[in-house]
Design a protein around this motif. Structure first.
Motif, PDB file in Angstrom:
ATOM      1  N   ASN A  77      -6.155   4.418   0.160  1.00 21.39           N
ATOM      2  CA  ASN A  77      -5.148   5.141  -0.475  1.00 21.39           C
ATOM      3  C   ASN A  77      -5.358   5.114  -1.882  1.00 21.39           C
ATOM      4  O   ASN A  77      -6.736   4.399  -2.517  1.00 21.39           O
ATOM      5  CB  ASN A  77      -3.818   4.456  -0.187  1.00 21.39           C
ATOM      6  CG  ASN A  77      -2.892   5.301  -0.327  1.00 21.39           C
ATOM      7  OD1 ASN A  77      -2.727   6.553  -0.842  1.00 21.39           O
ATOM      8  ND2 ASN A  77      -1.600   4.865  -0.222  1.00 21.39           N
ATOM      9  N   CYS A  88      -7.880   0.126   0.887  1.00 22.27           N
ATOM     10  CA  CYS A  88      -7.133   0.508   1.845  1.00 22.27           C
ATOM     11  C   CYS A  88      -7.617   2.036   2.336  1.00 22.27           C
ATOM     12  O   CYS A  88      -7.240   2.651   3.316  1.00 22.27           O
ATOM     13  CB  CYS A  88      -5.676   0.381   2.279  1.00 22.27           C
ATOM     14  SG  CYS A  88      -4.884   1.505   0.965  1.00 22.27           S
ATOM     15  N   HIS A 105       0.812  -1.225   0.063  1.00 20.81           N
ATOM     16  CA  HIS A 105      -0.271  -0.086  -0.059  1.00 20.81           C
ATOM     17  C   HIS A 105       0.898   1.266  -0.079  1.00 20.81           C
ATOM     18  O   HIS A 105       0.556   2.165   0.433  1.00 20.81           O
ATOM     19  CB  HIS A 105      -1.041  -0.114   1.150  1.00 20.81           C
ATOM     20  CG  HIS A 105      -2.064  -1.275   0.861  1.00 20.81           C
ATOM     21  ND1 HIS A 105      -2.908  -1.144   0.162  1.00 20.81           N
ATOM     22  CD2 HIS A 105      -1.715  -2.403   1.420  1.00 20.81           C
ATOM     23  CE1 HIS A 105      -3.606  -2.264   0.068  1.00 20.81           C
ATOM     24  NE2 HIS A 105      -3.092  -3.117   0.828  1.00 20.81           N
ATOM     25  N   CYS A 121      -7.872   2.331  -3.961  1.00 17.47           N
ATOM     26  CA  CYS A 121      -7.472   1.138  -3.279  1.00 17.47           C
ATOM     27  C   CYS A 121      -8.638   0.958  -1.986  1.00 17.47           C
ATOM     28  O   CYS A 121      -9.013   1.746  -1.363  1.00 17.47           O
ATOM     29  CB  CYS A 121      -5.957   1.006  -2.756  1.00 17.47           C
ATOM     30  SG  CYS A 121      -5.504  -0.529  -2.081  1.00 17.47           S
ATOM     31  N   CYS A 142      -1.880   2.284  -5.077  1.00 17.33           N
ATOM     32  CA  CYS A 142      -0.970   1.535  -4.613  1.00 17.33           C
ATOM     33  C   CYS A 142      -0.436   0.341  -5.385  1.00 17.33           C
ATOM     34  O   CYS A 142      -0.736   0.308  -6.486  1.00 17.33           O
ATOM     35  CB  CYS A 142      -1.912   0.812  -3.416  1.00 17.33           C
ATOM     36  SG  CYS A 142      -2.664   2.125  -2.016  1.00 17.33           S
TER      37      CYS A 142
END
Ligand SMILES: [Zn+2]
Length: 396
Positions: free
Chosen positions: A253, A251, A239, A249, A256
């Motif tokens: 973010n 996550c 990530h 993403c 990544c």
């Protein structure tokens, strides 16, 4: 010597570690290797012999005077079972105290946590019976899953395929079902411990294990100890942003490494390029395996998408090396188990070309020898490590 341990538990851990890594060693060599006094070594070894963790085996060559009795780990003294929960499959490894794999097997992916507790419980009983291991020698169960997660009790945040696990009290439920202590950890972290435990690597090596399966992560180990960070989320190298304008993403973010070079996107790109990877609903890692085999056979379109992925993965590896400064970088996990020969040269080239020069020689980059079982073996190794390196006052 700077590294002399004074705490009895530290002495025990250090001595066990060296016996394990050296396979066979004398008390004199142990004193030399640890910097501990002969008296301390003798006391710790006496306890280890009483506990059955270590046995005396024959005699080594004498250097004049009394011949030396050699010591080795007694592998059948204890066993641990490791389980890797994956989005594609569930992998089990029964390992002995020497870190060797006694048996390994796979079951379909467990998507329902309630069902998983029952399946794992049944597998524990069945595996002991098949391997002829007495129940009282099984010291615990290690369960690993893709991170990030809360190591203590259950999975706190999961990749999209495993969201059903979030907030399920996995540890407590498994302990109830099996009657065994249960350790939960991240799959990449476990892999680093498995390498250390099973491959005879000593505590002087700093290991970075770059794990690629459904996701990309890393396990870090230095001085024989895992580096977990404040919340067990160290090493989430998949990530790291490689394109600030890249796709979002799961996550939170953007751009990544995992979104741009991971197995899922690589499979998608291959299909878009017309590479035949079987049915559309095939699990990601199975489709990725098919892609890797086509690339290894030299199919140009397959090679091109894998090489593109390898360039992103190499960025992750390079970042990891710059932050961690390891002696040894190991590519591990189910994706590298098939496609490793395609990624290794790209990663090695990037890491060794751009790495800060040191006096101690080049970093070693290699593929794990434990194939797709590396995380499950690591899960078992975490349990062994916890048993052999007990925290708190263990008198020597
Ligand atoms: Zn991400």
């Amino acid at each position: 010597m700077a590294s002399v341990a004074t705490h009895p538990t530290q002495s025990r851990t250090m001595i066990l570690d060296i016996i394990r890594a050296s396979r066979m060693i004398s008390r004199v060599e142990l004193a030399h290797a640890t910097g501990l006094t002969q008296a301390t070594v003798s006391n710790v070894v006496r306890r280890l012999l009483e506990d059955g963790f270590v046995v005396e085996v024959g005699r080594g060559a004498s250097t004049g005077g009394k011949p030396r009795t050699l010591l080795r780990i007694e592998p059948t003294a204890r066993y641990a079972l490791g389980v890797q929960l994956g989005a594609d499959a569930t992998t089990f490894v029964l390992a002995d105290l020497g870190g060797a794999t006694v048996s390994r097997w796979r079951r379909p992916a467990l998507t329902d946590p309630e069902e998983a507790v029952d399946v794992i419980g049944t597998e524990v009983e069945g595996s002991l019976e098949r391997a002829g291991v007495p129940r009282d020698r099984l010291i615990g169960l290690g369960v690993v899953a893709p991170g990030p997660q809360l190591a203590a009790s259950g999975i706190a945040l999961a990749p999209p395929a495993m969201t059903a696990w979030v907030d399920f009290p996995l540890r407590a439920r498994l302990e109830d079902r099996t009657g065994l202590p249960v350790l939960l950890d991240n799959d990449a972290t476990a892999t680093a411990v498995g390498l250390y435990w099973a491959d005879g690597i000593t505590a002087t090596t700093t290991i970075a294990a770059l794990f690629m399966g459904q996701g990309i992560g890393a396990g870090l180990l230095s001085g024989g100890q895992v580096y977990r960070g404040a919340t067990s989320n160290a090493g989430e190298i998949g990530h790291v942003t490689v394109d600030v304008d890249g796709p979002p993403c799961w996550c939170g973010n953007r751009g990544c490494v995992e979104m741009l070079g991971g197995t899922a996107v690589t499979v998608e790109r291959a299909r878009a390029a017309g590479v035949d990877l079987g049915p559309q609903d095939r699990p990601t890692l199975a489709a990725f395996g098919a892609l890797a085999r086509r690339a290894l056979a030299g199919e140009p379109a397959a090679l091109e998408v894998v090489e593109r992925s390898a360039r992103f993965v190499a960025v992750a590896a390079h970042t990891l090396v710059n932050v961690v400064d390891p002696d040894l970088l190991v590519l591990t996990g189910p994706a590298f188990a098939v496609a490793g020969p395609l990624y290794l040269p790209v990663v090695t080239e990037v890491v060794t070309r751009t790495r800060f020069a040191r006096g101690s020689g080049p970093i070693e980059v290699r593929l794990s020898t434990h194939g797709p079982e590396s995380a499950a073996l690591g899960a078992a190794a975490l349990v062994l490590q916890a048993e052999l390196a007990p925290r708190g006052g263990d008198p020597a």
